[in-house]
Design a protein around this motif. Structure first.
Motif, PDB file in Angstrom:
ATOM      1  N   ARG A 235       0.431  -1.416   0.176  1.00 35.20           N
ATOM      2  CA  ARG A 235      -0.028  -0.042  -0.096  1.00 35.20           C
ATOM      3  C   ARG A 235       0.893   1.301   0.152  1.00 35.20           C
ATOM      4  NH1 ARG A 235      -5.339  -0.490   0.594  1.00 35.20           N
ATOM      5  NH2 ARG A 235      -6.022  -2.620   1.278  1.00 35.20           N
ATOM      6  N   GLU A 274      -4.358   2.027  -3.653  1.00 34.88           N
ATOM      7  CA  GLU A 274      -5.033   0.765  -4.164  1.00 34.88           C
ATOM      8  C   GLU A 274      -4.760   0.740  -5.736  1.00 34.88           C
ATOM      9  OE1 GLU A 274      -9.042   0.238  -3.056  1.00 34.88           O
ATOM     10  OE2 GLU A 274      -8.646  -0.268  -1.170  1.00 34.88           O
ATOM     11  N   PRO A 322      -4.180  -5.108  -1.624  1.00 35.97           N
ATOM     12  CA  PRO A 322      -4.529  -3.700  -2.477  1.00 35.97           C
ATOM     13  C   PRO A 322      -4.574  -3.644  -3.566  1.00 35.97           C
ATOM     14  CG  PRO A 322      -2.227  -3.622  -1.773  1.00 35.97           C
ATOM     15  CD  PRO A 322      -2.615  -4.954  -1.565  1.00 35.97           C
TER      16      PRO A 322
END
Length: 537
Positions: A235, A274, A322
């Motif tokens: 992330r 993301e 993610p």
């Protein structure tokens, strides 16, 4: 809406404990891979190292991998997870060993057999160790089981459902006999399969030693912590990229049966921490063997995010947490039964990477490299050796030019992107097969010009010294070229040649199959890498 960062909780390991756990598990995976390489029979595994290994949680979540082949490593979690679900973890017993090569579970192609060993502590399933290896033959319409012109999975070899090779420690001899009866090089395949089993047994011993130290709860806690850590790292890496979206289409030039311009379209969206990748606009699955499983597409995404952000990101289940990958069932990048798949990872995975890179280039600056050679460039030569009447199967993928980047030139004659194998030494080829290596060299001047030059291609020519042999030569970028970036020139296209004993040469398509007689030869010159930046800047 962007998800909240997965913050560390009090149940997780501290930084020192995490590093110890990461290295302990990675070292076990590496030892499994090393044992497989050292005990295998075929040059494809013992010399080229066309294999990979990993450690998994009881539910199939990836915990650690050896640094082997990006394609294998990216898709194995899907294969393991789906195989365990198909067989049923509740049906496993101590001493069981599963195997499968089913591409519709997420595997690459039939020669890649995955061997899965559940690890029990007492009666409790506590871990899984698995490896995958490319076997030199699993049956099918051509020696080497890599026919590009196959049009359904049944032509490509024996398809193995998730089944027990060992049941509570006992080899299932009838299962093995059935498998070997359908394979040309049964001695090599049997030896390599048993090497896979033995390597996993070593991993099982090492995991049980670790469990004696940590306990079952400690091992499970370490696994959860490692996955959470990988997600946090990923992330953070995605967040360093600029928010934005881009779409890019690249093309395969051959479907395996005939030349056809086949679009692969990727839409990439970065939104905070993301990443979303949409491949649904890609062409429908095709007649020939360049279709690939959805897990191959996911493996390409995992590779791209590491190369464009931080190559030290941990390779476990947290890496993809993610990231969303969307494919369309029935498409080139999400094949459905009975579509042929032998060259899906050889050709299509490389073009998926190119398409995703191209999409990132639309909204980033200086991050994406120019295109590399664009194929794993596989050659198989097989038949019956008239000297002793036995079948042989030479299998090898060839390197090419690496695309240049903002940071420097591309490497020459190297494996790029989804492949990471070594070469087969010339001496091994001539010892093992009725082949003579007439050329093995860098094709100078084939890399694209630019501020930074693309890497040069590779040329190899093999001559059959006796008998007859069937050849499958599969490459790409013959009618197209690896693209340059920021004013850099394209790399030189690839070439496939069949040369008769009389010296007459014939240019062949990028995906070719033909016969050689004594004194005939086949050569592949792979594509050069694209250049980066204008040469005058």
């Amino acid at each position: 809406m962007t998800k909240q960062t997965n913050h560390k909780n009090s149940d997780e390991l501290n930084a020192v404990e995490l590093e110890i756990a990461r290295n302990r598990l990675a070292s076990i995976a590496e030892e499994v891979g090393t044992a497989l390489i050292r005990t295998s029979y075929s040059p494809n595994i013992k010399d080229r190292r066309d294999c990979s290994a990993g450690i998994y949680a009881p539910d199939g979540e990836l915990l650690a991998q050896a640094e082997h082949i990006p394609l294998h490593l990216g898709l194995m979690p899907t294969v393991i997870r789906n195989a365990l679900a198909e067989y049923g973890a509740e049906n496993l017993r101590p001493g069981d060993v599963l195997m499968t090569n089913n591409p519709y579970l997420g595997g690459p192609h039939l020669p890649d057999i995955c061997v899965i060993t559940p690890v029990f502590r007492g009666e409790e399933l506590v871990a899984v160790v698995a490896n995958i290896a490319h076997h030199v033959d699993v049956g099918g319409m051509t020696p080497g089981s890599m026919a590009g012109h196959s049009q359904e999975i049944f032509q490509e070899g024996v398809r193995i459902p998730t089944m027990r090779l060992y049941a509570e420690g006992e080899l299932q001899r009838e299962v093995l006999a059935l498998l070997m009866m359908n394979i040309r090089t049964a001695d090599k395949t049997r030896g390599d399969l048993m090497a896979q089993v033995a390597a996993n047994r070593l991993g099982e011993r090492r995991l049980l030693e670790l469990l004696d130290e940590w306990g079952t709860d400690g091992y499970a806690r370490a696994g959860r912590s490692l996955i959470s850590y990988a997600e946090r790292r990923t992330r953070a890496a995605i967040a360093e990229l600029p928010d934005g979206a881009g779409t890019f289409t690249d093309y395969l030039e051959h479907n395996g049966v005939e030349e056809e311009k086949i679009p692969i379209t990727a839409t990439v969206t970065v939104d905070g921490e993301e990443l979303h990748i949409d491949l649904t606009e890609t062409a429908d699955q095709v007649a020939g063997a360049v279709n690939c499983s959805f897990a191959v597409s996911e493996a390409c995404v995992a590779y791209v995010i590491k190369t464009l952000t931080d190559p030290t990101l941990p390779s476990n289940a947290g890496l993809m947490a993610p990231i969303t990958v969307k494919t369309r069932p029935g498409s080139l990048v999400h094949v459905q039964f009975p579509g042929a798949v032998a060259h899906g990872n050889i050709q299509t995975s490389q073009r998926i990477v190119d398409a995703i890179y191209g999409a990132f280039e639309k909204f980033t600056d200086g991050v994406v490299p120019a295109a590399s050679s664009g194929s794993m460039s596989m050659v198989t030569v097989g038949g019956v050796d008239p000297r002793d009447g036995t079948y042989y199967s030479y299998v090898e993928t060839y390197g090419g030019g690496q695309g240049a980047a903002a940071s420097g030139p591309g490497a020459s004659a190297t494996h790029t992107h989804m492949t990471n194998t070594r070469n087969t030494p010339c001496e091994v080829i001539e010892r093992e097969y009725p082949l003579r290596v007439d050329a093995y060299e860098i094709a100078r001047g084939t890399g694209g010009e630019g501020r930074h030059r693309g890497g040069d291609a590779l040329l190899r020519r093999l001559t059959l010294t006796r008998g007859q042999a069937a050849v499958v030569a599969g490459t790409s970028r013959v009618t197209t070229a690896p693209w340059g970036l920021d004013g850099g020139h394209d790399g030189a296209p690839a070439r496939v040649l069949r040369r008769g004993a009389d010296g007459v040469e014939e240019e062949r398509a990028s995906m070719s199959h033909f016969t050689l007689g004594e004194g005939d030869s086949v050569s592949i010159q792979t594509a050069g890498g694209g250049g980066y930046g204008s040469a005058g800047n």
